[in-house]
Design an enzyme around this catalytic site. Structure first.
Site, PDB file in Angstrom:
ATOM      1  CE  LYS A  54       6.476  37.866  27.191  1.00 40.54           C
ATOM      2  NZ  LYS A  54       6.397  37.370  28.575  1.00 40.54           N
ATOM      3  CG  HIS A 102       0.563  23.016  33.267  1.00 35.12           C
ATOM      4  ND1 HIS A 102       0.778  22.320  32.098  1.00 35.12           N
ATOM      5  CD2 HIS A 102      -0.330  23.985  32.971  1.00 35.12           C
ATOM      6  CE1 HIS A 102       0.038  22.848  31.139  1.00 35.12           C
ATOM      7  NE2 HIS A 102      -0.642  23.851  31.634  1.00 35.12           N
TER       8      HIS A 102
END
Length: 122
Positions: A54, A102
């Site tokens: 991206k 995370h």
């Protein structure tokens, strides 16, 4: 150029349950698979590769495959990117940075890429 990606960790867990190690080799090299401790780590690696594609503005496809992006770790355990010569040349890449985190049910990755052509992007 900056890219970010988020993946629900349980999605990777289901992918790995269904396909086993074959799932990992779809998007990771042998060396990367050796770094994967569990489906949470794999989720972070997936997000990192998606974020990198991206940042390049192309996504995963013919211009940038999962295997054009290799994740490795420093001696201190920090994740780093090694990009294929094809990517380095086609996108005039000078440097890259990667951060993976995370939280709860999600893995998130951010990639910043410095390109010789980045001053021309508007």
């Amino acid at each position: 150029m900056i890219g970010i990606d988020l993946i629900k960790i349980s999605r990777m867990g289901r992918f790995m349950e269904r396909f086993g190690d074959k799932a990992l080799y779809k998007f990771l090299s042998k060396d990367e698979v050796s770094l994967v401790k569990n489906y949470k780590t794999a989720s972070g690696f997936w997000a990192a590769k998606e974020a990198c594609s991206k940042a390049l503005g192309v996504g995963i496809g013919s211009e940038c495959s999962f295997h054009d992006i290799v994740i490795y770790k420093t001696k201190n355990g920090a994740p780093k990117l090694k990009l294929s010569q094809k990517l380095l040349n086609n996108f005039n890449i000078l440097d890259s940075s990667l951060s993976i985190t995370h939280d709860g049910e999600y893995a998130i990755a951010v990639v910043a890429i410095e390109s010789a052509a980045s001053d021309k992007i508007q």
